[in-house]
Design a protein around this motif. Structure first.
Motif, PDB file in Angstrom:
ATOM      1  N   CYS A   1       4.116  -6.526  17.518  1.00 22.13           N
ATOM      2  CA  CYS A   1       4.438  -6.218  18.899  1.00 22.13           C
ATOM      3  C   CYS A   1       3.231  -5.548  19.545  1.00 22.13           C
ATOM      4  O   CYS A   1       2.409  -4.937  18.857  1.00 22.13           O
ATOM      5  N   PRO A   2       3.132  -5.641  20.854  1.00 20.96           N
ATOM      6  CA  PRO A   2       2.002  -4.998  21.539  1.00 20.96           C
ATOM      7  C   PRO A   2       1.904  -3.520  21.207  1.00 20.96           C
ATOM      8  O   PRO A   2       2.886  -2.778  21.334  1.00 20.96           O
ATOM      9  N   GLY A   3       0.742  -3.101  20.766  1.00 19.72           N
ATOM     10  CA  GLY A   3       0.502  -1.703  20.464  1.00 19.72           C
ATOM     11  C   GLY A   3       1.094  -1.217  19.163  1.00 19.72           C
ATOM     12  O   GLY A   3       1.073  -0.014  18.901  1.00 19.72           O
ATOM     13  N   LYS A   4       1.619  -2.119  18.349  1.00 18.48           N
ATOM     14  CA  LYS A   4       2.234  -1.722  17.095  1.00 18.48           C
ATOM     15  C   LYS A   4       1.616  -2.466  15.919  1.00 18.48           C
ATOM     16  O   LYS A   4       0.906  -3.455  16.081  1.00 18.48           O
ATOM     17  N   GLN A   5       1.908  -1.956  14.721  1.00 18.34           N
ATOM     18  CA  GLN A   5       1.442  -2.606  13.507  1.00 18.34           C
ATOM     19  C   GLN A   5       2.306  -3.820  13.183  1.00 18.34           C
ATOM     20  O   GLN A   5       3.457  -3.917  13.608  1.00 18.34           O
ATOM     21  N   ARG A   6       1.736  -4.727  12.423  1.00 22.78           N
ATOM     22  CA  ARG A   6       2.502  -5.877  11.982  1.00 22.78           C
ATOM     23  C   ARG A   6       3.639  -5.428  11.072  1.00 22.78           C
ATOM     24  O   ARG A   6       3.452  -4.561  10.214  1.00 22.78           O
ATOM     25  N   GLU A   7       4.785  -6.012  11.260  1.00 21.42           N
ATOM     26  CA  GLU A   7       5.952  -5.626  10.495  1.00 21.42           C
ATOM     27  C   GLU A   7       6.726  -6.846  10.029  1.00 21.42           C
ATOM     28  O   GLU A   7       6.686  -7.904  10.650  1.00 21.42           O
ATOM     29  N   LEU A   8       7.430  -6.661   8.943  1.00 20.38           N
ATOM     30  CA  LEU A   8       8.290  -7.721   8.428  1.00 20.38           C
ATOM     31  C   LEU A   8       9.509  -7.856   9.322  1.00 20.38           C
ATOM     32  O   LEU A   8      10.173  -6.867   9.639  1.00 20.38           O
ATOM     33  N   VAL A   9       9.813  -9.069   9.701  1.00 17.29           N
ATOM     34  CA  VAL A   9      11.013  -9.353  10.474  1.00 17.29           C
ATOM     35  C   VAL A   9      12.135  -9.775   9.538  1.00 17.29           C
ATOM     36  O   VAL A   9      13.232  -9.218   9.551  1.00 17.29           O
ATOM     37  N   ALA A  10      11.858 -10.782   8.739  1.00 13.79           N
ATOM     38  CA  ALA A  10      12.838 -11.282   7.793  1.00 13.79           C
ATOM     39  C   ALA A  10      12.141 -12.118   6.742  1.00 13.79           C
ATOM     40  O   ALA A  10      11.125 -12.751   7.012  1.00 13.79           O
ATOM     41  N   ALA A  11      12.703 -12.111   5.552  1.00 13.97           N
ATOM     42  CA  ALA A  11      12.166 -12.911   4.468  1.00 13.97           C
ATOM     43  C   ALA A  11      13.311 -13.457   3.640  1.00 13.97           C
ATOM     44  O   ALA A  11      14.390 -12.858   3.570  1.00 13.97           O
ATOM     45  N   ILE A  12      13.068 -14.576   3.015  1.00 11.06           N
ATOM     46  CA  ILE A  12      14.084 -15.198   2.180  1.00 11.06           C
ATOM     47  C   ILE A  12      13.435 -15.711   0.911  1.00 11.06           C
ATOM     48  O   ILE A  12      12.414 -16.399   0.943  1.00 11.06           O
ATOM     49  N   ALA A  13      14.008 -15.349  -0.217  1.00 11.55           N
ATOM     50  CA  ALA A  13      13.487 -15.749  -1.507  1.00 11.55           C
ATOM     51  C   ALA A  13      14.030 -17.116  -1.900  1.00 11.55           C
ATOM     52  O   ALA A  13      14.963 -17.645  -1.288  1.00 11.55           O
ATOM     53  N   SER A  14      13.442 -17.668  -2.938  1.00 14.82           N
ATOM     54  CA  SER A  14      13.843 -19.002  -3.380  1.00 14.82           C
ATOM     55  C   SER A  14      15.304 -19.064  -3.781  1.00 14.82           C
ATOM     56  O   SER A  14      15.941 -20.110  -3.632  1.00 14.82           O
ATOM     57  N   GLY A  15      15.833 -17.948  -4.289  1.00 17.28           N
ATOM     58  CA  GLY A  15      17.224 -17.903  -4.689  1.00 17.28           C
ATOM     59  C   GLY A  15      18.200 -17.681  -3.552  1.00 17.28           C
ATOM     60  O   GLY A  15      19.414 -17.712  -3.767  1.00 17.28           O
ATOM     61  N   GLY A  16      17.684 -17.432  -2.363  1.00 18.14           N
ATOM     62  CA  GLY A  16      18.529 -17.273  -1.201  1.00 18.14           C
ATOM     63  C   GLY A  16      18.719 -15.857  -0.714  1.00 18.14           C
ATOM     64  O   GLY A  16      19.283 -15.650   0.372  1.00 18.14           O
ATOM     65  N   SER A  17      18.279 -14.880  -1.479  1.00 20.51           N
ATOM     66  CA  SER A  17      18.416 -13.500  -1.036  1.00 20.51           C
ATOM     67  C   SER A  17      17.504 -13.252   0.157  1.00 20.51           C
ATOM     68  O   SER A  17      16.420 -13.827   0.254  1.00 20.51           O
ATOM     69  N   THR A  18      17.941 -12.385   1.046  1.00 21.55           N
ATOM     70  CA  THR A  18      17.192 -12.130   2.270  1.00 21.55           C
ATOM     71  C   THR A  18      16.911 -10.653   2.458  1.00 21.55           C
ATOM     72  O   THR A  18      17.595  -9.789   1.919  1.00 21.55           O
ATOM     73  N   ASN A  19      15.896 -10.401   3.239  1.00 17.72           N
ATOM     74  CA  ASN A  19      15.539  -9.055   3.643  1.00 17.72           C
ATOM     75  C   ASN A  19      15.271  -9.119   5.136  1.00 17.72           C
ATOM     76  O   ASN A  19      14.361  -9.824   5.568  1.00 17.72           O
ATOM     77  N   VAL A  20      16.078  -8.418   5.901  1.00 13.64           N
ATOM     78  CA  VAL A  20      16.001  -8.483   7.353  1.00 13.64           C
ATOM     79  C   VAL A  20      15.778  -7.089   7.911  1.00 13.64           C
ATOM     80  O   VAL A  20      16.452  -6.133   7.512  1.00 13.64           O
ATOM     81  N   ALA A  21      14.861  -6.989   8.834  1.00 11.13           N
ATOM     82  CA  ALA A  21      14.566  -5.703   9.450  1.00 11.13           C
ATOM     83  C   ALA A  21      15.772  -5.183  10.225  1.00 11.13           C
ATOM     84  O   ALA A  21      16.510  -5.953  10.847  1.00 11.13           O
ATOM     85  N   ASP A  22      15.956  -3.871  10.188  1.00 13.26           N
ATOM     86  CA  ASP A  22      17.085  -3.265  10.879  1.00 13.26           C
ATOM     87  C   ASP A  22      17.084  -3.574  12.371  1.00 13.26           C
ATOM     88  O   ASP A  22      18.144  -3.717  12.987  1.00 13.26           O
ATOM     89  N   SER A  23      15.911  -3.688  12.940  1.00 18.46           N
ATOM     90  CA  SER A  23      15.794  -3.901  14.369  1.00 18.46           C
ATOM     91  C   SER A  23      16.326  -5.252  14.829  1.00 18.46           C
ATOM     92  O   SER A  23      16.601  -5.435  16.017  1.00 18.46           O
ATOM     93  N   VAL A  24      16.469  -6.188  13.904  1.00 22.25           N
ATOM     94  CA  VAL A  24      16.930  -7.521  14.284  1.00 22.25           C
ATOM     95  C   VAL A  24      18.204  -7.937  13.577  1.00 22.25           C
ATOM     96  O   VAL A  24      18.707  -9.046  13.811  1.00 22.25           O
ATOM     97  N   LYS A  25      18.746  -7.074  12.738  1.00 26.55           N
ATOM     98  CA  LYS A  25      19.979  -7.405  12.032  1.00 26.55           C
ATOM     99  C   LYS A  25      21.102  -7.707  13.018  1.00 26.55           C
ATOM    100  O   LYS A  25      21.282  -7.011  14.006  1.00 26.55           O
ATOM    101  N   GLY A  26      21.828  -8.757  12.711  1.00 23.09           N
ATOM    102  CA  GLY A  26      22.912  -9.170  13.580  1.00 23.09           C
ATOM    103  C   GLY A  26      22.488 -10.083  14.691  1.00 23.09           C
ATOM    104  O   GLY A  26      23.341 -10.675  15.367  1.00 23.09           O
ATOM    105  N   ARG A  27      21.188 -10.209  14.893  1.00 21.05           N
ATOM    106  CA  ARG A  27      20.676 -11.067  15.959  1.00 21.05           C
ATOM    107  C   ARG A  27      19.829 -12.217  15.429  1.00 21.05           C
ATOM    108  O   ARG A  27      19.880 -13.317  15.969  1.00 21.05           O
ATOM    109  N   PHE A  28      19.051 -11.939  14.398  1.00 23.68           N
ATOM    110  CA  PHE A  28      18.162 -12.948  13.830  1.00 23.68           C
ATOM    111  C   PHE A  28      18.709 -13.421  12.492  1.00 23.68           C
ATOM    112  O   PHE A  28      19.256 -12.632  11.714  1.00 23.68           O
ATOM    113  N   THR A  29      18.527 -14.687  12.221  1.00 26.70           N
ATOM    114  CA  THR A  29      18.934 -15.265  10.953  1.00 26.70           C
ATOM    115  C   THR A  29      17.798 -16.087  10.378  1.00 26.70           C
ATOM    116  O   THR A  29      17.236 -16.937  11.069  1.00 26.70           O
TER     117      THR A  29
END
Length: 123
Positions: free
Chosen positions: A40-68
């Motif tokens: 984001c402008p003026g901010k460091q790069r951050e993880l938004v979401a990731a998905i492993a080969s087995g299907g497990s996901t890691n989603v940032a709190d800031s986008v939970k419920g909105r991003f898939t």
């Protein structure tokens, strides 16, 4: 030589939706984690979401419920469905693919990055 090709970025009104996709230009072997980062402008790069080969996901709190995040393993393609977009979601979004060193694991292998696609959310 292999590149990650991103698409789907653009300008959208607040409350709208976009879907980002990322696919390799050629076959990538032993793909493990696929994900999206953003800066984001003026901010460091951050993880938004990731998905492993087995299907497990890691989603940032800031986008939970909105991003898939999802993936198509047959195509080694990762998607980010972004709903209820907010102006604070405005950022350059980067696709990331991490591979395993071996079929059985053995730690991380190669790391691929897309060039980034701009998402702009207007008020």
């Amino acid at each position: 030589q292999v590149q990650l090709v991103e698409s789907g970025g653009g300008l959208v009104q607040a409350g709208g939706s976009l879907r980002l996709s990322c696919a390799p230009s050629a076959t990538i072997f032993r793909v493990n984690v696929m994900g999206w980062y953003r800066q984001c402008p003026g901010k460091q790069r951050e993880l938004v979401a990731a998905i492993a080969s087995g299907g497990s996901t890691n989603v940032a709190d800031s986008v939970k419920g909105r991003f898939t995040i999802s993936r198509d393993n047959a195509k080694n393609t990762v998607y980010l469905q972004m709903n209820s977009l907010k102006p604070e979601d405005t950022a350059v979004y980067y696709c990331n693919v991490k591979t395993r060193a071996t079929i059985l694991g053995g730690g991380d292998g190669m790391d691929y990055w897309g060039k980034g696609t701009l998402v702009t959310v207007s008020s």
